[in-house]
Design a protein around this motif. Structure first.
Motif, PDB file in Angstrom:
ATOM      1  N   VAL A   1      40.498  -4.465 -14.518  1.00  0.00           N
ATOM      2  CA  VAL A   1      39.355  -5.070 -13.829  1.00  0.00           C
ATOM      3  C   VAL A   1      38.608  -4.024 -13.009  1.00  0.00           C
ATOM      4  O   VAL A   1      37.372  -3.939 -13.064  1.00  0.00           O
ATOM      5  N   PHE A   2      39.324  -3.211 -12.247  1.00  0.00           N
ATOM      6  CA  PHE A   2      38.668  -2.185 -11.443  1.00  0.00           C
ATOM      7  C   PHE A   2      37.945  -1.166 -12.327  1.00  0.00           C
ATOM      8  O   PHE A   2      36.880  -0.668 -11.959  1.00  0.00           O
ATOM      9  N   ALA A   3      38.516  -0.858 -13.490  1.00  0.00           N
ATOM     10  CA  ALA A   3      37.869   0.101 -14.390  1.00  0.00           C
ATOM     11  C   ALA A   3      36.495  -0.382 -14.820  1.00  0.00           C
ATOM     12  O   ALA A   3      35.543   0.391 -14.915  1.00  0.00           O
ATOM     13  N   ARG A   4      36.360  -1.671 -15.090  1.00  0.00           N
ATOM     14  CA  ARG A   4      35.077  -2.223 -15.506  1.00  0.00           C
ATOM     15  C   ARG A   4      34.094  -2.263 -14.344  1.00  0.00           C
ATOM     16  O   ARG A   4      32.898  -2.416 -14.550  1.00  0.00           O
ATOM     17  N   CYS A   5      34.600  -2.143 -13.118  1.00  0.00           N
ATOM     18  CA  CYS A   5      33.736  -2.049 -11.941  1.00  0.00           C
ATOM     19  C   CYS A   5      33.420  -0.592 -11.596  1.00  0.00           C
ATOM     20  O   CYS A   5      32.792  -0.313 -10.569  1.00  0.00           O
ATOM     21  N   GLY A   6      33.881   0.331 -12.439  1.00  0.00           N
ATOM     22  CA  GLY A   6      33.612   1.748 -12.225  1.00  0.00           C
ATOM     23  C   GLY A   6      34.595   2.448 -11.311  1.00  0.00           C
ATOM     24  O   GLY A   6      34.318   3.556 -10.845  1.00  0.00           O
TER      25      GLY A   6
ATOM     26  N   PRO B   1      42.787   0.592 -27.911  1.00  0.00           N
ATOM     27  CA  PRO B   1      42.184   1.251 -29.074  1.00  0.00           C
ATOM     28  C   PRO B   1      41.040   2.188 -28.680  1.00  0.00           C
ATOM     29  O   PRO B   1      40.123   1.809 -27.948  1.00  0.00           O
ATOM     30  N   GLY B   2      41.133   3.432 -29.136  1.00  0.00           N
ATOM     31  CA  GLY B   2      40.095   4.424 -28.872  1.00  0.00           C
ATOM     32  C   GLY B   2      40.216   5.145 -27.556  1.00  0.00           C
ATOM     33  O   GLY B   2      39.431   6.060 -27.285  1.00  0.00           O
TER      34      GLY B   2
ATOM     35  N   CYS C   1      39.841  -5.258 -27.507  1.00  0.00           N
ATOM     36  CA  CYS C   1      39.940  -5.890 -26.195  1.00  0.00           C
ATOM     37  C   CYS C   1      39.011  -5.170 -25.229  1.00  0.00           C
ATOM     38  O   CYS C   1      38.459  -4.109 -25.540  1.00  0.00           O
ATOM     39  N   LEU C   2      38.845  -5.767 -24.053  1.00  0.00           N
ATOM     40  CA  LEU C   2      38.026  -5.166 -23.016  1.00  0.00           C
ATOM     41  C   LEU C   2      38.475  -3.731 -22.748  1.00  0.00           C
ATOM     42  O   LEU C   2      39.638  -3.485 -22.429  1.00  0.00           O
ATOM     43  N   GLY C   3      37.544  -2.785 -22.910  1.00  0.00           N
ATOM     44  CA  GLY C   3      37.863  -1.375 -22.695  1.00  0.00           C
ATOM     45  C   GLY C   3      38.124  -0.585 -23.955  1.00  0.00           C
ATOM     46  O   GLY C   3      38.178   0.651 -23.909  1.00  0.00           O
ATOM     47  N   SER C   4      38.280  -1.247 -25.101  1.00  0.00           N
ATOM     48  CA  SER C   4      38.436  -0.524 -26.370  1.00  0.00           C
ATOM     49  C   SER C   4      37.162   0.260 -26.671  1.00  0.00           C
ATOM     50  O   SER C   4      36.061  -0.141 -26.289  1.00  0.00           O
ATOM     51  N   ARG C   5      37.326   1.364 -27.400  1.00  0.00           N
ATOM     52  CA  ARG C   5      36.179   2.222 -27.727  1.00  0.00           C
ATOM     53  C   ARG C   5      36.031   2.328 -29.234  1.00  0.00           C
ATOM     54  O   ARG C   5      37.001   2.586 -29.959  1.00  0.00           O
ATOM     55  N   VAL C   6      34.792   2.116 -29.709  1.00  0.00           N
ATOM     56  CA  VAL C   6      34.462   2.283 -31.120  1.00  0.00           C
ATOM     57  C   VAL C   6      33.185   3.103 -31.213  1.00  0.00           C
ATOM     58  O   VAL C   6      32.494   3.327 -30.218  1.00  0.00           O
ATOM     59  N   THR C   7      32.857   3.527 -32.432  1.00  0.00           N
ATOM     60  CA  THR C   7      31.682   4.372 -32.670  1.00  0.00           C
ATOM     61  C   THR C   7      30.670   3.606 -33.508  1.00  0.00           C
ATOM     62  O   THR C   7      31.047   2.917 -34.468  1.00  0.00           O
ATOM     63  N   ARG C   8      29.416   3.729 -33.158  1.00  0.00           N
ATOM     64  CA  ARG C   8      28.355   3.113 -33.971  1.00  0.00           C
ATOM     65  C   ARG C   8      28.289   3.831 -35.303  1.00  0.00           C
ATOM     66  O   ARG C   8      28.166   5.056 -35.372  1.00  0.00           O
ATOM     67  N   ALA C   9      28.385   3.084 -36.389  1.00  0.00           N
ATOM     68  CA  ALA C   9      28.315   3.658 -37.732  1.00  0.00           C
ATOM     69  C   ALA C   9      26.890   3.615 -38.240  1.00  0.00           C
ATOM     70  O   ALA C   9      26.017   2.923 -37.695  1.00  0.00           O
ATOM     71  N   ASP C  10      26.617   4.375 -39.297  1.00  0.00           N
ATOM     72  CA  ASP C  10      25.307   4.349 -39.924  1.00  0.00           C
ATOM     73  C   ASP C  10      25.039   2.964 -40.504  1.00  0.00           C
ATOM     74  O   ASP C  10      25.964   2.265 -40.946  1.00  0.00           O
ATOM     75  N   GLY C  11      23.793   2.601 -40.530  1.00  0.00           N
ATOM     76  CA  GLY C  11      23.425   1.320 -41.109  1.00  0.00           C
ATOM     77  C   GLY C  11      22.778   0.402 -40.092  1.00  0.00           C
ATOM     78  O   GLY C  11      22.882   0.601 -38.877  1.00  0.00           O
ATOM     79  N   ASP C  12      22.086  -0.597 -40.602  1.00  0.00           N
ATOM     80  CA  ASP C  12      21.349  -1.523 -39.751  1.00  0.00           C
ATOM     81  C   ASP C  12      22.241  -2.668 -39.277  1.00  0.00           C
ATOM     82  O   ASP C  12      23.245  -3.016 -39.917  1.00  0.00           O
ATOM     83  N   VAL C  13      21.851  -3.244 -38.164  1.00  0.00           N
ATOM     84  CA  VAL C  13      22.455  -4.494 -37.724  1.00  0.00           C
ATOM     85  C   VAL C  13      22.072  -5.579 -38.727  1.00  0.00           C
ATOM     86  O   VAL C  13      20.930  -5.683 -39.157  1.00  0.00           O
TER      87      VAL C  13
ATOM     88  N   THR D   1      33.287  -5.186 -24.476  1.00  0.00           N
ATOM     89  CA  THR D   1      33.200  -5.881 -23.193  1.00  0.00           C
ATOM     90  C   THR D   1      33.777  -7.289 -23.256  1.00  0.00           C
ATOM     91  O   THR D   1      33.904  -7.940 -22.217  1.00  0.00           O
ATOM     92  N   ALA D   2      34.106  -7.767 -24.445  1.00  0.00           N
ATOM     93  CA  ALA D   2      34.788  -9.053 -24.566  1.00  0.00           C
ATOM     94  C   ALA D   2      36.242  -8.893 -24.168  1.00  0.00           C
ATOM     95  O   ALA D   2      36.843  -7.838 -24.383  1.00  0.00           O
ATOM     96  N   LEU D   3      36.828  -9.932 -23.593  1.00  0.00           N
ATOM     97  CA  LEU D   3      38.234  -9.841 -23.220  1.00  0.00           C
ATOM     98  C   LEU D   3      39.114  -9.594 -24.437  1.00  0.00           C
ATOM     99  O   LEU D   3      40.026  -8.774 -24.409  1.00  0.00           O
ATOM    100  N   ARG D   4      38.837 -10.321 -25.512  1.00  0.00           N
ATOM    101  CA  ARG D   4      39.513 -10.143 -26.800  1.00  0.00           C
ATOM    102  C   ARG D   4      38.459 -10.194 -27.882  1.00  0.00           C
ATOM    103  O   ARG D   4      37.493 -10.956 -27.778  1.00  0.00           O
ATOM    104  N   ALA D   5      38.639  -9.413 -28.936  1.00  0.00           N
ATOM    105  CA  ALA D   5      37.666  -9.396 -30.023  1.00  0.00           C
ATOM    106  C   ALA D   5      38.343  -8.924 -31.298  1.00  0.00           C
ATOM    107  O   ALA D   5      39.403  -8.297 -31.257  1.00  0.00           O
ATOM    108  N   HIS D   6      37.720  -9.235 -32.421  1.00  0.00           N
ATOM    109  CA  HIS D   6      38.204  -8.778 -33.718  1.00  0.00           C
ATOM    110  C   HIS D   6      37.142  -7.925 -34.393  1.00  0.00           C
ATOM    111  O   HIS D   6      35.943  -8.157 -34.226  1.00  0.00           O
ATOM    112  N   ALA D   7      37.602  -6.941 -35.140  1.00  0.00           N
ATOM    113  CA  ALA D   7      36.737  -6.180 -36.040  1.00  0.00           C
ATOM    114  C   ALA D   7      37.010  -6.682 -37.453  1.00  0.00           C
ATOM    115  O   ALA D   7      38.160  -6.921 -37.823  1.00  0.00           O
ATOM    116  N   TYR D   8      35.942  -6.824 -38.238  1.00  0.00           N
ATOM    117  CA  TYR D   8      36.038  -7.429 -39.557  1.00  0.00           C
ATOM    118  C   TYR D   8      35.700  -6.420 -40.648  1.00  0.00           C
ATOM    119  O   TYR D   8      34.981  -5.442 -40.424  1.00  0.00           O
ATOM    120  N   ALA D   9      36.201  -6.724 -41.844  1.00  0.00           N
ATOM    121  CA  ALA D   9      35.936  -5.855 -43.001  1.00  0.00           C
ATOM    122  C   ALA D   9      34.488  -5.935 -43.445  1.00  0.00           C
ATOM    123  O   ALA D   9      33.978  -5.016 -44.091  1.00  0.00           O
TER     124      ALA D   9
END
Length: 289
Positions: free
Chosen positions: A207-212, A65-66, A130-142, A109-117
């Protein structure tokens, strides 16, 4: 065709006389249509790259993803010839699996992860990451909820979602062997590149990608890209016909394999499988750049 034109990374179709523009000087004869690729992104789910424009053809790789791709030309019934940019690998993808835009600045950076509504674990899951997926920071506070920190993000197609901050935590200094061991028991999936399922070279590439280190997609390509060595150490790769594993020390290896249908550790030369592996060993490779 030039012998240097590997069909896994050089796009041409003899039936339609279509090829990427960079091959103009390499193809003989008239009637070729040369195309310039257009950028695309893998959408909110892993995108299967297939050997032919059919859902029943073999998966040759995945775009996470991404991840960035480029589309070369349209095929039949909603299929497109495309390439993953990080390794230049070609395959057929479904048009509706792709989106447009720029890869997000946040890497999962998690091996597996979920995005929630919404910012709560009881909210509907809207994407598998999953590890290596790319998302964008959205507006709003943590938002803090029961000592959990939820980060608002935009998924590759622009949909708003929430992920826990922990799935974006920096990995810090990464030991390739230690990271590979975190994939233990991950199911074997031909062409897979994530902890939801992967193959031998998918494991070493991720694995090598995460090591650069950017590795090609397939085992033989990875072997050609690394420096051949005689005596392996932790983090080196071991190569076999159509197979690759990552060494934990001078004799133990972690690898995704279709014998156990999962990621396992073998000791070369020990047990039936270990002896068979040792007998077919082609050599070792080390990243030196």
């Amino acid at each position: 065709m030039s012998p240097d034109l590997d069909p896994r990374v050089h796009a041409r179709d003899d039936a339609t006389r279509t090829a990427e523009a960079t091959l103009r000087q390499h193809l003989e004869g008239d009637g070729w249509t040369f195309v310039t690729p257009t950028p695309a992104l893998a959408g909110n789910a892993r995108v299967s790259l297939r050997a032919a424009p059919s859902g029943t053809s073999a998966q040759v790789s995945e775009a996470l993803p991404g991840e960035a791709l480029e589309v070369l030309w349209d095929g039949p019934d909603g299929w497109q010839r495309a390439r993953t940019l990080h390794d230049g690998y070609l395959g057929w993808v479904r048009r509706d699996a792709l989106t447009v835009g720029t890869s997000g600045e946040l890497t999962v950076t998690a091996l597996r992860a979920h995005a929630y509504a919404g910012p709560k674990v009881s909210q509907p899951v809207v994407a598998e990451l999953c590890l290596g997926s790319r998302v964008t920071r959205a507006d709003g506070d943590v938002i803090e909820e029961q000592r959990r920190r939820w980060v608002p993000v935009r998924l590759p197609d622009g949909t708003g979602a929430w992920v826990q901050e922990v799935v974006l935590a920096p990995l810090g200094s990464v030991d390739a062997a230690a990271l590979a061991l975190r994939f233990l028991d991950t199911p074997y999936v031909w062409g897979g590149r994530s902890a939801w399922g992967l193959d031998c070279s998918g494991l070493t590439q991720v694995v090598f990608a995460r090591c650069g280190h950017v590795l090609p997609r397939d085992a033989d390509q990875q072997q050609a890209a690394l420096q051949a060595i005689e005596s392996p150490r932790r983090g080196d790769l071991a190569f076999f016909p159509g197979h690759v594993g990552l060494m934990l020390d001078a004799s133990r290896m972690v690898h995704a394999n279709a014998t156990h249908m999962r990621v396992t550790v073998e000791t070369l030369g020990e047990g039936d499988y270990g002896r068979r592996l040792a007998a077919s060993l082609e050599g070792y490779g080390r990243w030196t750049s």
